[in-house]
Scaffold this active site. Structure first.
Site, PDB file in Angstrom:
ATOM      1  N   HIS A  99     -45.245-122.309 -41.545  1.00 12.67           N
ATOM      2  CA  HIS A  99     -44.208-121.909 -40.588  1.00 12.67           C
ATOM      3  C   HIS A  99     -43.894-123.068 -39.629  1.00 12.67           C
ATOM      4  CE1 HIS A  99     -44.366-117.985 -42.217  1.00 12.67           C
ATOM      5  NE2 HIS A  99     -45.535-117.665 -41.714  1.00 12.67           N
ATOM      6  N   LEU A 140     -21.403-124.797 -31.394  1.00 11.07           N
ATOM      7  CA  LEU A 140     -22.002-124.057 -32.515  1.00 11.07           C
ATOM      8  C   LEU A 140     -22.731-122.858 -31.928  1.00 11.07           C
ATOM      9  CD1 LEU A 140     -23.107-123.949 -35.567  1.00 11.07           C
ATOM     10  CD2 LEU A 140     -25.105-125.139 -34.662  1.00 11.07           C
ATOM     11  N   ASP A 144     -37.006-118.878 -46.611  1.00 10.72           N
ATOM     12  CA  ASP A 144     -38.142-118.305 -47.327  1.00 10.72           C
ATOM     13  C   ASP A 144     -38.947-119.421 -47.994  1.00 10.72           C
ATOM     14  OD1 ASP A 144     -39.804-116.384 -48.338  1.00 10.72           O
ATOM     15  OD2 ASP A 144     -38.417-115.651 -49.856  1.00 10.72           O
TER      16      ASP A 144
END
Ligand code: FPP
Length: 248
Positions: free
Chosen positions: A42, A136, A25
């Site tokens: 972004h 991962l 955020d």
């Protein structure tokens, strides 16, 4: 402290969280502070994703879950949605080779029927290409809402009962968990939210039941390996009791 030093401390402490989930955020505020349009926030956030994936690999996490686009985000202005979809395609185009080489298995989770065809196709190719990797697991939550995910799971259970594949007395937490997008993953041990907000925002409501929370004031584009490692170190000092009393 430098990231390498933090990593050394994490290794000495030993107990590494298996699964870290992050609510990324603050991209918009990062852009506003610089008088830049939100999509540039972004874009900068995309670079932070790269750094944090590297950090997750270095720390030895099993699963990293990133909340990249919520169902509620579809209500943002069309140009911002368009920018986020393009960024997803760009992220995949730029990072696919490296993610594949690093042994990262990528899953894209959410209501993907709403993605642009190009973004959905790019996501499917990346998921397919990295399916055999096991170093991962990177869960990218896109067009995701946790309540909708739970409703979807309940519908699946109802259909299985109706079709005679499941008995009512077989409905338990495992049966519901097995029908969530995260069926194959351990629950998050640590949930990080950046930018100083203190909400869960409909992210992994079922799965974070016992997660430790780490609320960072850092805006997502400024979040890096150092911040991830600091959160893991903080996690290592927590006393996780899962509703029980501490063993003395
Ligand atoms: C929240 O910041 C962030 C988002 C809604 C999008 C997250 C997207 C990225 C980090 C980049 C793309 C990532 C991938 C994996 C392709 P906000 O816009 O709500 O910030 P604000 O609260 O400051 O306005």
């Amino acid at each position: 402290m430098e990231p390498d030093e933090l990593l050394a401390r994490i290794r000495v402490n030993g107990a590494i969280p298996r699964h870290v989930a992050i609510i990324m955020d603050g991209n918009g505020r990062w852009a506003r502070e610089r008088n830049l349009p939100r999509p540039l926030g972004h874009r900068s956030g995309m670079k932070a994703v790269r750094a944090v994936v590297e950090g997750a690999l270095e720390a030895g996490l099993e699963v990293l879950s990133l909340f990249a686009f919520s169902q509620e985000n579809w209500q943002r202005p069309a140009p911002e949605i368009q920018a986020l979809m393009s960024l997803l395609e760009e992220y995949i185009a730029r990072e696919a080779d490296e993610l594949a080489e690093q042994g990262v298995r990528v899953l894209v989770l959410g209501d993907l029927t709403r993605l642009t065809p190009a973004a959905a196709a790019a996501a499917a190719v990346l998921v397919d290409r990295t399916a055999h990797n096991d170093k991962l697991t990177l869960n990218l939550f896109i067009s995701y809402g946790s309540r909708a995910e739970i409703v979807r799971a309940v519908r699946g259970i109802a259909e299985d009962v109706k079709a005679g594949r499941l008995r009512v007395d077989e409905i338990d937490e495992a049966a519901l968990g097995a029908r969530l997008y995260t069926a194959d993953c351990p629950d998050p041990d640590l949930l990080i939210r950046t930018s100083g907000e203190q909400r869960i925002s409909n992210f992994l409501l079922w799965q974070v039941a016992y997660a430790e929370l780490f609320l960072s004031p850092v805006l997502w584009p400024n979040f890096g390996k150092r911040d991830l490692f600091e959160a893991i170190l903080d996690f290592q000092n927590r006393d996780r009791r899962f509703g029980r009393v501490t063993a003395s």
